[in-house]
Design a protein around this motif. Structure first.
Motif, PDB file in Angstrom:
ATOM      1  N   LYS A  36       3.238   9.185   5.648  1.00  0.00           N
ATOM      2  CA  LYS A  36       3.119   7.756   4.843  1.00  0.00           C
ATOM      3  C   LYS A  36       3.385   6.679   6.111  1.00  0.00           C
ATOM      4  CE  LYS A  36       4.567   5.343   0.222  1.00  0.00           C
ATOM      5  NZ  LYS A  36       5.510   5.518  -0.246  1.00  0.00           N
ATOM      6  N   SER A  38       0.526   3.120   7.355  1.00  0.00           N
ATOM      7  CA  SER A  38      -0.003   1.799   7.020  1.00  0.00           C
ATOM      8  C   SER A  38      -1.718   2.454   7.221  1.00  0.00           C
ATOM      9  CB  SER A  38      -0.159   0.027   8.419  1.00  0.00           C
ATOM     10  OG  SER A  38      -0.555   0.580   9.336  1.00  0.00           O
ATOM     11  N   LYS A  39      -2.841   1.282   6.714  1.00  0.00           N
ATOM     12  CA  LYS A  39      -4.307   1.933   7.026  1.00  0.00           C
ATOM     13  C   LYS A  39      -4.453   1.770   8.292  1.00  0.00           C
ATOM     14  CE  LYS A  39      -5.410  -2.887   6.485  1.00  0.00           C
ATOM     15  NZ  LYS A  39      -4.213  -3.697   5.798  1.00  0.00           N
ATOM     16  N   ILE A  42      -3.450   5.067  10.218  1.00  0.00           N
ATOM     17  CA  ILE A  42      -4.241   6.265   8.990  1.00  0.00           C
ATOM     18  C   ILE A  42      -5.844   6.189   9.711  1.00  0.00           C
ATOM     19  CG2 ILE A  42      -5.195   7.199   7.470  1.00  0.00           C
ATOM     20  CD1 ILE A  42      -2.962   6.062   5.398  1.00  0.00           C
ATOM     21  N   ASN A 110      -1.733   6.373   2.405  1.00  0.00           N
ATOM     22  CA  ASN A 110      -1.186   4.934   2.652  1.00  0.00           C
ATOM     23  C   ASN A 110       0.219   3.992   1.464  1.00  0.00           C
ATOM     24  OD1 ASN A 110      -1.776   4.841  -0.031  1.00  0.00           O
ATOM     25  ND2 ASN A 110      -3.693   3.220   0.028  1.00  0.00           N
ATOM     26  N   GLU A 111       0.905   3.233   1.954  1.00  0.00           N
ATOM     27  CA  GLU A 111       1.757   2.340   1.078  1.00  0.00           C
ATOM     28  C   GLU A 111       2.094   3.216   0.055  1.00  0.00           C
ATOM     29  OE1 GLU A 111       0.857  -0.303   5.102  1.00  0.00           O
ATOM     30  OE2 GLU A 111       0.327   0.964   4.108  1.00  0.00           O
ATOM     31  N   MET A 116      -5.349   9.790   1.638  1.00  0.00           N
ATOM     32  CA  MET A 116      -6.335   9.039   2.493  1.00  0.00           C
ATOM     33  C   MET A 116      -7.096  10.035   3.378  1.00  0.00           C
ATOM     34  SD  MET A 116      -6.331   6.024   1.150  1.00  0.00           S
ATOM     35  CE  MET A 116      -7.992   5.611   1.661  1.00  0.00           C
ATOM     36  N   SER A 203      -9.619   1.214  -3.440  1.00  0.00           N
ATOM     37  CA  SER A 203      -8.693   1.590  -2.139  1.00  0.00           C
ATOM     38  C   SER A 203      -9.634   2.198  -0.982  1.00  0.00           C
ATOM     39  CB  SER A 203      -6.536   1.996  -2.536  1.00  0.00           C
ATOM     40  OG  SER A 203      -5.944   1.111  -3.358  1.00  0.00           O
ATOM     41  N   LEU A 205      -9.877   3.186   2.463  1.00  0.00           N
ATOM     42  CA  LEU A 205      -9.416   3.229   4.266  1.00  0.00           C
ATOM     43  C   LEU A 205     -10.353   2.135   5.412  1.00  0.00           C
ATOM     44  CD1 LEU A 205      -7.950   4.428   6.277  1.00  0.00           C
ATOM     45  CD2 LEU A 205      -8.811   5.962   6.863  1.00  0.00           C
ATOM     46  N   GLU A 217      -3.115  -4.876  -3.554  1.00  0.00           N
ATOM     47  CA  GLU A 217      -2.187  -3.907  -2.888  1.00  0.00           C
ATOM     48  C   GLU A 217      -0.342  -4.591  -2.552  1.00  0.00           C
ATOM     49  OE1 GLU A 217      -4.115  -2.745   0.495  1.00  0.00           O
ATOM     50  OE2 GLU A 217      -5.175  -1.057  -0.430  1.00  0.00           O
ATOM     51  N   ASN A 265     -10.232  -3.683   8.767  1.00  0.00           N
ATOM     52  CA  ASN A 265      -9.846  -1.969   9.358  1.00  0.00           C
ATOM     53  C   ASN A 265     -11.192  -0.908   9.477  1.00  0.00           C
ATOM     54  OD1 ASN A 265      -7.474  -0.672   9.651  1.00  0.00           O
ATOM     55  ND2 ASN A 265      -7.919   0.420   7.767  1.00  0.00           N
TER      56      ASN A 265
END
Length: 407
Positions: A36, A38-39, A42, A110-111, A116, A203, A205, A217, A265
């Motif tokens: 688990k 952050s984007k 990930i 994610n948080e 994802m 949401s 990625l 978010e 991102n």
């Protein structure tokens, strides 16, 4: 997707703060690891298709054991890192066993608890890793100074060399277990009751235009502390119908002005040099400070405070309320706080409103353990007062059961 096959897992993951946790599914012999984070982390995992797990020995009064750090190399020298101590009550022995497994299914959330990415991975451990983990005496969480352990581990990692990289457990992705471009659509009415909320939210990625996603978010995170009727998304000024601030929170006692600064991102941004990322964080913070200053000026320009939300005028009574500002930045760097602090102290000198910088991940971490307005602003003022007294803001570690330790 493990969160579709076993829906109860998502409820469990939502309760986790951050980091790595094993999941036991009796119907499947392949171990499962939840990551688990952050984007940004990930997406780095998606692009690099591997990461390293370092086993870190530590010794504090009364405890001598081993922890772990999982490193995801967006940058060759300054990777994104998550980890901690191996603790008996927090599946420490199960995690140790998983690290030694040759094949593991790794699921990234994610948080907010959305799955994802997922890969079947090869864990390349050695006899040294087996001996170290099997002989380690894992501490109990009761009375454990996790902050001191994390400080030692951070110091250890900052001094690592190429030889330490070679001695880490290498995790290599071999098989994709779900589409890597999934977008989660949230149609739950309970998540869209704040002022200015859309009917649905999503949401993804990867994001070319991140702003609206991050603002929503942030509000999802704020729901852990504040009620929806206290939160306003992107309120507008009445005289020019321009945005006053990204997120406004008004309670019986407090006003919180949040200006969010995210960035795309995407692969190009992940591959930016660390110097470029540092420079971007400074520019974002200065821009956020300027926008918060403008929001404060608008609040004070008339006896009545009126905003526009979805085309309707909303009058808010601010009398007697404490006002706070928060710049939520995509990424902040520990060694840059001497530069992050002056713009916000200057803002305070001109307006009398305390304002602090937080990364999105820090805001998530704070609200994972703090669900009370008074305690949240207590943590806020601990950070701010440290900056006011020393000239450099601190970064708090908020650890269970909500204790705040700054080291």
């Amino acid at each position: 997707m493990i969160s579709i096959m076993y829906p109860e897992i998502r409820a469990y993951v939502k309760q986790l703060p951050i980091g790595l946790m094993p999941i036991d599914i009796k119907a499947d012999i392949i171990p499962k690891l939840i990551v688990k984070s952050s984007k940004e982390l990930i997406l780095t995992a998606k692009l690099r298709k591997e990461f390293l797990i370092y086993l870190v020995p530590y010794e504090i009064p009364g405890v001598k054991s081993v922890g772990f750090l999982a490193a995801f190399f967006d940058d060759a020298v300054h990777p994104l890192v998550t980890g901690g101590a191996l603790i008996k009550e927090l599946a420490g022995r199960e995690l140790s066993k998983l690290f030694l497994s040759p094949k593991v299914d790794v699921h990234f959330f994610n948080e907010l608890g959305w799955e994802m990415l997922a890969y079947r991975a090869e864990f390349k451990s050695t006899k040294r890793h087996r001996d170290l983990l099997r002989s380690a005496v894992l501490p109990s969480v009761k009375g454990l100074n996790q902050s001191a352990i994390l400080t030692q581990m951070d110091s250890w990692f900052s001094a690592t060399l190429a030889a330490d990289d070679q001695q880490a457990i290498r995790v290599v992705f071999k098989e994709r277990l779900m589409p890597d471009d999934v977008v989660h659509i949230d149609m739950n009415d309970e998540n869209h009751r704040y002022h200015g909320a859309p009917l649905v939210s999503s949401s993804p990625l990867e994001r070319e235009e991140p702003g609206a996603f991050q603002e929503r978010e942030i509000i999802s995170i704020l729901h852990r502390v504040f009620s929806p009727d206290q939160i306003y998304l992107a309120p507008l000024r009445t005289y020019d119908k321009e945005e006053m601030v990204d997120v406004l929170v008004v309670t019986k006692k407090s006003v919180l002005l949040i200006q969010a600064k995210d960035g795309p991102n995407i692969e190009r941004i992940v591959n930016n040099t660390i110097s470029r990322k540092v420079s971007t964080s400074h520019k974002a913070l200065k821009a956020a400070a300027g926008q918060i200053k403008g929001a404060i000026a608008y609040m004070r320009r008339a006896a009545e405070f009126v905003i526009l939300v979805k085309g309707k005028e909303v009058k808010l009574d601010l009398s007697g309320k404490s006002v706070y500002g928060m710049a939520v930045i995509k990424e902040l760097f520990n060694h840059e706080y001497e530069g992050y602090t002056p713009p916000l102290l200057e803002l305070y000198a001109k307006t009398g409103v305390p304002c602090i910088p937080l990364s999105y991940g820090e805001l998530h971490q704070h609200t994972s353990y703090i669900d009370d307005e008074d305690e949240l602003f207590k943590a806020f003022m601990t950070i701010f007062n440290h900056g006011l007294e020393t000239g450099v803001f601190s970064r708090l570690r908020v650890l269970p059961p909500g204790s705040i330790i700054n080291k």
